[in-house]
Write a protein that holds these residues in place. Structure first.
Motif, mmCIF file in Angstrom:
data_model
loop_
_atom_site.group_PDB
_atom_site.id
_atom_site.type_symbol
_atom_site.label_atom_id
_atom_site.label_comp_id
_atom_site.label_asym_id
_atom_site.label_seq_id
_atom_site.Cartn_x
_atom_site.Cartn_y
_atom_site.Cartn_z
ATOM 1 N N ASP A 84 17.330 49.812 -17.178
ATOM 2 C CA ASP A 84 18.687 50.379 -17.198
ATOM 3 C C ASP A 84 18.741 51.614 -18.088
ATOM 4 O O ASP A 84 19.405 52.608 -17.756
ATOM 5 N N LEU A 85 18.055 51.552 -19.222
ATOM 6 C CA LEU A 85 18.054 52.712 -20.111
ATOM 7 C C LEU A 85 17.314 53.886 -19.472
ATOM 8 O O LEU A 85 17.761 55.035 -19.565
ATOM 9 N N ILE A 86 16.185 53.602 -18.826
ATOM 10 C CA ILE A 86 15.418 54.676 -18.180
ATOM 11 C C ILE A 86 16.271 55.382 -17.122
ATOM 12 O O ILE A 86 16.177 56.601 -16.940
ATOM 13 N N ALA A 87 17.150 54.632 -16.470
ATOM 14 C CA ALA A 87 18.009 55.222 -15.441
ATOM 15 C C ALA A 87 18.971 56.247 -16.017
ATOM 16 O O ALA A 87 19.441 57.144 -15.295
ATOM 17 N N ARG A 88 19.267 56.148 -17.316
ATOM 18 C CA ARG A 88 20.161 57.124 -17.960
ATOM 19 C C ARG A 88 19.445 57.907 -19.063
ATOM 20 O O ARG A 88 20.073 58.408 -20.002
ATOM 21 N N LEU A 89 18.138 58.032 -18.917
ATOM 22 C CA LEU A 89 17.337 58.690 -19.938
ATOM 23 C C LEU A 89 17.755 60.137 -20.155
ATOM 24 O O LEU A 89 17.700 60.652 -21.283
ATOM 25 N N SER A 90 18.180 60.794 -19.091
ATOM 26 C CA SER A 90 18.558 62.205 -19.200
ATOM 27 C C SER A 90 19.813 62.411 -20.038
ATOM 28 O O SER A 90 20.129 63.553 -20.403
ATOM 29 N N SER A 91 20.531 61.334 -20.361
ATOM 30 C CA SER A 91 21.738 61.482 -21.179
ATOM 31 C C SER A 91 21.417 61.584 -22.671
ATOM 32 O O SER A 91 22.306 61.872 -23.476
ATOM 33 N N PHE A 92 20.158 61.364 -23.046
ATOM 34 C CA PHE A 92 19.758 61.441 -24.453
ATOM 35 C C PHE A 92 19.251 62.843 -24.787
ATOM 36 O O PHE A 92 18.780 63.587 -23.919
ATOM 37 N N ASP A 93 19.336 63.170 -26.075
ATOM 38 C CA ASP A 93 18.822 64.443 -26.567
ATOM 39 C C ASP A 93 17.386 64.319 -27.073
ATOM 40 O O ASP A 93 16.591 65.251 -26.928
ATOM 41 N N ILE A 94 17.084 63.175 -27.700
ATOM 42 C CA ILE A 94 15.768 62.972 -28.305
ATOM 43 C C ILE A 94 15.284 61.568 -27.972
ATOM 44 O O ILE A 94 16.044 60.599 -28.058
ATOM 45 N N ALA A 95 14.014 61.447 -27.593
ATOM 46 C CA ALA A 95 13.376 60.145 -27.380
ATOM 47 C C ALA A 95 12.221 60.013 -28.366
ATOM 48 O O ALA A 95 11.329 60.862 -28.399
ATOM 49 N N ILE A 96 12.253 58.958 -29.177
ATOM 50 C CA ILE A 96 11.222 58.733 -30.190
ATOM 51 C C ILE A 96 10.378 57.530 -29.781
ATOM 52 O O ILE A 96 10.922 56.474 -29.425
ATOM 53 N N LEU A 153 4.900 54.106 -18.277
ATOM 54 C CA LEU A 153 4.536 53.531 -16.984
ATOM 55 C C LEU A 153 5.772 53.330 -16.118
ATOM 56 O O LEU A 153 5.774 53.647 -14.923
ATOM 57 N N LEU A 154 6.836 52.813 -16.721
ATOM 58 C CA LEU A 154 8.071 52.574 -15.980
ATOM 59 C C LEU A 154 8.823 53.871 -15.713
ATOM 60 O O LEU A 154 9.417 54.047 -14.643
ATOM 61 N N ILE A 155 8.818 54.788 -16.692
ATOM 62 C CA ILE A 155 9.491 56.074 -16.494
ATOM 63 C C ILE A 155 8.880 56.812 -15.312
ATOM 64 O O ILE A 155 9.582 57.377 -14.463
ATOM 65 N N LYS A 156 7.552 56.805 -15.225
ATOM 66 C CA LYS A 156 6.863 57.474 -14.119
ATOM 67 C C LYS A 156 7.160 56.793 -12.782
ATOM 68 O O LYS A 156 7.271 57.453 -11.742
ATOM 69 N N GLN A 157 7.288 55.467 -12.813
ATOM 70 C CA GLN A 157 7.593 54.739 -11.582
ATOM 71 C C GLN A 157 9.009 55.038 -11.091
ATOM 72 O O GLN A 157 9.275 55.060 -9.888
ATOM 73 N N CYS A 158 9.907 55.279 -12.056
ATOM 74 C CA CYS A 158 11.317 55.472 -11.716
ATOM 75 C C CYS A 158 11.688 56.922 -11.448
ATOM 76 O O CYS A 158 12.770 57.201 -10.912
ATOM 77 N N GLY A 159 10.831 57.848 -11.843
ATOM 78 C CA GLY A 159 11.155 59.255 -11.636
ATOM 79 C C GLY A 159 10.265 60.143 -12.477
ATOM 80 O O GLY A 159 9.058 59.948 -12.547
ATOM 81 N N THR A 160 10.870 61.136 -13.133
ATOM 82 C CA THR A 160 10.126 62.080 -13.948
ATOM 83 C C THR A 160 10.762 62.179 -15.333
ATOM 84 O O THR A 160 11.901 61.750 -15.546
ATOM 85 N N TRP A 161 10.025 62.761 -16.243
ATOM 86 C CA TRP A 161 10.527 62.979 -17.599
ATOM 87 C C TRP A 161 11.630 64.044 -17.559
ATOM 88 O O TRP A 161 11.415 65.141 -17.035
ATOM 89 N N PRO A 162 12.825 63.765 -18.099
ATOM 90 C CA PRO A 162 13.910 64.754 -18.082
ATOM 91 C C PRO A 162 13.492 66.043 -18.792
ATOM 92 O O PRO A 162 13.016 65.996 -19.932
ATOM 93 N N PRO A 163 13.627 67.201 -18.171
ATOM 94 C CA PRO A 163 13.096 68.449 -18.734
ATOM 95 C C PRO A 163 13.728 68.867 -20.057
ATOM 96 O O PRO A 163 13.080 69.559 -20.851
ATOM 97 N N LEU A 164 14.957 68.464 -20.328
ATOM 98 C CA LEU A 164 15.634 68.868 -21.564
ATOM 99 C C LEU A 164 15.492 67.839 -22.682
ATOM 100 O O LEU A 164 15.939 68.080 -23.808
ATOM 101 N N LEU A 165 14.884 66.718 -22.393
ATOM 102 C CA LEU A 165 14.743 65.658 -23.385
ATOM 103 C C LEU A 165 13.607 65.980 -24.354
ATOM 104 O O LEU A 165 12.473 66.241 -23.942
ATOM 105 N N ILE A 166 13.905 65.968 -25.644
ATOM 106 C CA ILE A 166 12.894 66.224 -26.674
ATOM 107 C C ILE A 166 12.139 64.931 -26.954
ATOM 108 O O ILE A 166 12.738 63.897 -27.243
#
Length: 234
Positions: A30-42, A54-67
């Motif tokens: 559920d969080l990965i589905a809204r990953l693009s709403s975050f500014d920073i991922a640690i 592994l799950l992020i890649k399965q569900c889509g791509t890394w959000p381009p603006l996410l640090i």
């Protein structure tokens, strides 16, 4: 391991943490589905990177603006292997304190931050960022536990004077090792020099009665440097 062997040492690998999948992955998905709403991922560890990416890649791509940010260089290298090129990681130190000291994390008011980690874990990172005004969410990617390992070969090697140092990289791992060794092994551990790159782990080792505790520079190279310095002067 390889570097110690290259330098003429005889490394013993004894796992003190078992890494397993979490039972319920739905909160992570559920969080990965809204990953693009975050500014920073640690990411707090290579295991966090591996399990989450592994799950992020399965569900889509890394959000381009996410640090992307990591606590240590090992996690940064693993992120790069998943195609994330721009990563914030401390040059000096490999812990939460080092990351929090970086310029990016001084002004985080109203920033949305997600912290990928194992179940439980230290709260310093999230608590400090929250105090600085960030909106922080933790998400568990994996579970840590004490492995069911056979300690007999390790104890036999210790008694035969084949173990001259112990390297430990987490307080939880140190606690597990202490429990797994039993009374006889604990006495052997207490008289064996212990090396760690983190002062909080060093303090825990002292509390357990370990007589010689060496706090080294960070990372694998720092551990090697500490081992060389100790044994070249002993």
């Amino acid at each position: 391991m390889n570097k110690i062997a290259e330098l003429g040492g005889a490394p013993w690998l004894f796992p003190v943490l078992a890494i397993t999948d979490i039972d319920d992955k739905q909160p992570l998905l559920d969080l990965i589905a809204r990953l693009s709403s975050f500014d920073i991922a640690i990411f707090v560890s290579p295991n966090a990177v591996d399990k989450a990416m592994l799950l992020i890649k399965q569900c889509g791509t890394w959000p381009p603006l996410l640090i992307a940010a990591t606590v240590g260089q090992g996690s940064a290298n693993m992120l790069k292997s998943y195609g994330v090129e721009t990563i914030v990681t401390p040059n000096d130190g490999s812990d939460s304190e080092a990351l929090l000291g970086m310029p990016l994390f001084q002004q985080v008011a109203d920033k949305r931050v997600v912290i990928f980690r194992g179940e439980e874990g230290r709260k310093l990172l999230g608590d400090t960022l929250s105090e600085r005004g960030a909106d922080v969410e933790y998400i568990a990617c994996y579970r840590r536990s004490k492995p069911a390992a056979d300690v007999a070969p390790l104890l036999a090697g210790w008694r035969d004077h084949k173990i001259h140092a112990v390297v430990i990289t987490s307080s939880e791992g140190l606690n597990n090792l202490f429990d797994m060794l039993g009374e006889t092994g604990q006495q052997l551990l207490r008289i064996t020099p212990l090396f760690t790159a983190h002062e909080r782990i060093a303090q825990k080792a002292r509390e357990l009665g370990i007589a010689t505790v060496c706090c080294t520079p960070g990372g694998d190279n720092g551990i090697i440097q500490g081992l060389l310095s100790y044994f070249n002067h002993s």
